[in-house]
Design a protein around this motif. Structure first.
Motif, short mmCIF file in Angstrom:
data_model
loop_
_atom_site.label_atom_id
_atom_site.label_comp_id
_atom_site.label_asym_id
_atom_site.label_seq_id
_atom_site.Cartn_x
_atom_site.Cartn_y
_atom_site.Cartn_z
N ALA A 433 0.84 -1.21 0.00
CA ALA A 433 0.00 0.00 0.00
C ALA A 433 0.87 1.25 0.00
N GLY A 434 1.87 1.27 0.87
CA GLY A 434 2.76 2.43 0.90
C GLY A 434 3.51 2.61 -0.40
N ALA A 435 3.93 1.51 -1.01
CA ALA A 435 4.66 1.60 -2.28
C ALA A 435 3.76 2.14 -3.39
N LEU A 448 -7.22 -0.61 -3.21
CA LEU A 448 -6.88 -0.22 -1.84
C LEU A 448 -8.12 -0.16 -0.96
N ALA A 449 -9.21 0.41 -1.51
CA ALA A 449 -10.45 0.48 -0.74
C ALA A 449 -10.96 -0.92 -0.41
N ASN A 450 -10.88 -1.83 -1.39
CA ASN A 450 -11.30 -3.21 -1.14
C ASN A 450 -10.40 -3.87 -0.10
N SER A 466 -1.54 1.89 6.82
CA SER A 466 -0.85 2.11 5.54
C SER A 466 -1.85 2.28 4.39
N ILE A 467 -2.90 1.47 4.38
CA ILE A 467 -3.90 1.59 3.33
C ILE A 467 -4.61 2.93 3.43
N ARG A 468 -4.98 3.33 4.63
CA ARG A 468 -5.62 4.63 4.81
C ARG A 468 -4.73 5.76 4.31
N ASP A 469 -3.45 5.71 4.68
CA ASP A 469 -2.54 6.77 4.27
C ASP A 469 -2.34 6.77 2.75
N ALA A 470 -2.30 5.58 2.15
CA ALA A 470 -2.18 5.50 0.69
C ALA A 470 -3.40 6.11 0.02
N LEU A 471 -4.58 5.83 0.55
CA LEU A 471 -5.80 6.41 -0.01
C LEU A 471 -5.81 7.93 0.13
N PHE A 479 -12.06 11.06 0.89
CA PHE A 479 -12.38 9.69 0.45
C PHE A 479 -11.81 8.67 1.42
N ALA A 480 -10.53 8.87 1.83
CA ALA A 480 -9.91 7.92 2.75
C ALA A 480 -10.67 7.84 4.06
N ASP A 481 -11.08 9.00 4.57
CA ASP A 481 -11.80 9.01 5.85
C ASP A 481 -13.16 8.33 5.72
#
Length: 645
Positions: A433-435, A448-450, A466-471, A479-481
């Motif tokens: 996710a970070g990458a 990522l959302a899935n 990490s997924i949240r930060d990537a989003l 959108f991430a929130d």
């Protein structure tokens, strides 16, 4: 001693003995406070009520709990206790206000500087540093002249936090304090202010101090000044008999990065070639990866450095092998790939990942001239058969190179990174996710959302965060929130065991390592829940046969991660138990990736680290075998951990 009185002693420590004789301390009140602290409840008023309890011991314990919550709305309630008739309550209230760190507490903390109890004053000085309001600088500077060495020490550390240039003259004037423990803290305070004209001449003589801790901090402070004025003295410090001084002198040369000093490459090369301490060798190799060290060097000097680095690829210490390989690649790029080829098959993963890490910062022409060679190496290291640390490091490097260069050879790695979101291992998901965020891959937003929906209930927070930060990077915070609200983190269980608030029964641990045996004494009074968590894991054999994954010379050794990556844990997190203990040499703390994210990773400090005070839970101290901790290198084995009464 009764069960109830024993319970109070454990929670407040020896300082509460005076109150025990005069105050009732019902076990129910202490359990209620411990539960409210664990559940992070302040707004419901229960803890506020205990702050006003008729028992001084209860008020003191409640103040400690409120400080751990770090709720800015508690300043008014805590401030009322700064004038409490009981000294133990005042100590806890002042410490708690420092933990909250809100500027509205400044005035009440400044008044506490006049308290008749020396420890209240020390904690008030510390708290003012944590509050961070430079309006307090003048009052803290006055405490540099206090009769108490403890107050002078706290004043220096507080001035480090404030980093106020108006304090430089006063600090320089106190560099000759007769007490060594004060003197090194004054040197430490000066590193935060850049004023080379005043600081370099004043601090340089301390490289000759009798106390190695002072010499080490002098080297560090000189490096922070980033002034060529310090280079000659720092080169001389490479001959110091204390390894920590040499490590700090090397780092200081790296910080100054003066490319006009022609003598530095031979001096650093000699240090790498001849020093017996692996901490020194790995630091020297790390410095040789920097371009400044080579500028202006003679052809003979450069050849000697290259030869020494090449010899280092076969060093007995894996961290040094990796650091030498990394330096070779960063200096000479892919032209030197054959020279470090053995490291890609090294038996120790830490050596392999060090050379992978070099791909982040090689000379730019190499990326464009031979990108398939780098991409192929990264692809091999991301294979499912490779160790987790190697896979996650390769993913991180791939994301950075994709985002930086946008070359087809690197873009071809994107499908592998996207596939990493479905990996069964949470750490591969987090790294992928970070990458993808670093790569700027907006096409991965849906995946990522899935992934957040499928991994959102993992007890380990790394993938979710990490997924949240990537989003947030790729699709925006809104959108991430929204994704996070739809898939909230798992709630902590409200059910606590009946003995939750009871003190730990174990008092010490024996840590058998490949380098020898350490013994710890648990801080059962200051961090009972953290101790009990460690004991539970140790009794399960959780720590047995792990490899020490992190060693930072003259800073910490860190372990307790079964994955060896630095991101693993037991599958749950525990609360922080901030306490007034200080991170002196040999303290054992709980590693974190944010507040209340501890689990199983612990670290031992190899030197005093005041910047960690009140930020990481201290739950033990090394009582025997500190020299063992100093011998431990990255990859050393924890054979077994025993816990004893």
């Amino acid at each position: 001693m009764s069960r109830a009185s024993a319970f109070v002693f454990v929670l407040l420590g020896p300082l509460c003995v005076a109150s025990l004789a005069t105050a009732a301390t019902p076990q129910a009140a202490f359990r209620a406070i411990a539960v409210a602290e664990d559940q992070r409840r302040y707004g419901d008023g229960e803890l506020i009520g205990y702050l006003k309890d008729g028992s001084a011991a209860v008020r003191a314990r409640a103040a400690r709990a409120v400080g751990r919550l770090q709720d800015s709305t508690s300043v008014r309630d805590l401030s009322a206790l700064v004038a409490d008739p009981d000294v133990l309550v005042r100590r806890e209230a002042v410490f708690a206000l420092g933990q909250v760190g809100h500027r509205s507490a400044r005035a009440i903390l400044e008044r506490a500087l006049a308290d008749h109890d020396p420890l209240v004053v020390e904690r008030a000085i510390e708290a003012l540093g944590k509050v961070g309001d430079k309006a307090s600088t003048a009052k803290i500077v006055q405490k540099l002249d206090a009769k108490s060495p403890g107050q002078r020490s706290e004043a220096a550390v507080a001035l480090w936090k404030l980093a106020d240039s108006t304090a430089v003259a006063a600090l320089v004037a106190h560099l000759r304090d007769p007490v060594a423990s004060v003197r090194w803290r004054v040197v430490y305070a000066l590193e935060k202010v850049i004023s080379p004209g005043a600081i370099v001449p004043a601090v340089t003589p301390l490289l000759q101090d009798r106390d190695p801790l002072i010499r080490a901090h002098a080297a560090r402070t000189l490096g922070r000044q980033k002034s060529p004025l310090a280079v000659t003295a720092l080169l001389g410090a490479l001959q110091d008999t204390d390894a920590a001084v040499v490590v700090n002198a090397l780092r200081a040369l790296q910080g100054v990065a003066d490319s006009t000093q022609l003598e530095q490459l031979p001096a650093i090369t000699r240090t790498l070639r001849a020093h017996r301490d692996p901490y020194v060798r790995v630091t020297a190799a790390t410095v040789l990866a920097e371009p400044f060290a080579w500028k202006g060097a003679s052809a003979a000097g450069a050849q000697s450095a290259r030869s020494t680095l090449q010899d280092g690829v076969a060093d007995r210490d894996p961290a040094t092998r990796g650091a030498c390989g990394r330096a070779i690649l960063m200096r000479d790029g892919l032209a030197a790939l054959l020279k470090v080829q053995p490291l890609f098959a090294d038996s120790v993963v830490y050596a392999r990942t060090a050379v992978l890490d070099a791909f982040r910062n090689m000379p730019n022409p190499d990326y464009r001239s031979s990108p398939p060679r780098i991409a192929n190496a990264l692809t091999q290291s991301m294979a499912a058969s490779r160790p987790l640390l190697e896979r996650t490091t390769a993913a991180e490097v791939a994301g950075l190179l994709i985002g930086r260069l946008h070359l087809p050879a690197f873009d071809a790695l994107l499908p592998r990174l996207r596939a990493g979101l479905d990996d069964p291992d949470v750490l591969v998901v987090a790294a992928s996710a970070g990458a993808l965020a670093d790569a700027g891959d907006s096409l991965s937003v849906v995946a990522l959302a899935n992934a957040h929906r499928s991994r959102g209930m993992d007890a380990e927070p790394d993938a979710r965060i990490s997924i949240r930060d990537a989003l947030r990077t790729l699709a925006g915070a809104a959108f991430a929130d929204s994704v996070e609200r739809a898939n909230p983190a798992p709630a902590r269980s409200a059910a606590l065991s009946p003995d939750f608030a009871d003190p730990p029964r174990e008092s010490r641990a024996v840590i058998t390592t490949s380098e020898g045996v350490m013994e710890w004494a648990f801080e059962t009074a200051e961090a009972p829940q953290t101790v009990k968590n460690f004991v539970r894991l140790a009794r399960k054999g959780y720590f047995n046969d792990l490899r020490v994954h992190r060693v930072v010379p003259d800073f910490v050794i860190q372990d307790g991660d079964p994955t060896g990556t630095g991101s693993g844990g037991p599958g749950y997190t525990i609360r922080c138990e901030y306490n007034p203990l200080r991170y002196e040499t040999g303290k054992v703390g709980m590693a974190l990736s944010g507040k209340d994210t501890g689990g199983s990773q612990w670290f031992v400090t190899l030197s005093p680290q005041p910047h960690l005070n009140g930020r990481y839970t201290i739950f033990a101290r090394v009582t025997h075998g500190l020299e063992v901790a100093r011998r431990i290198t990255q990859g050393s084995r924890i054979v077994r951990v025993q816990v004893l009464p």
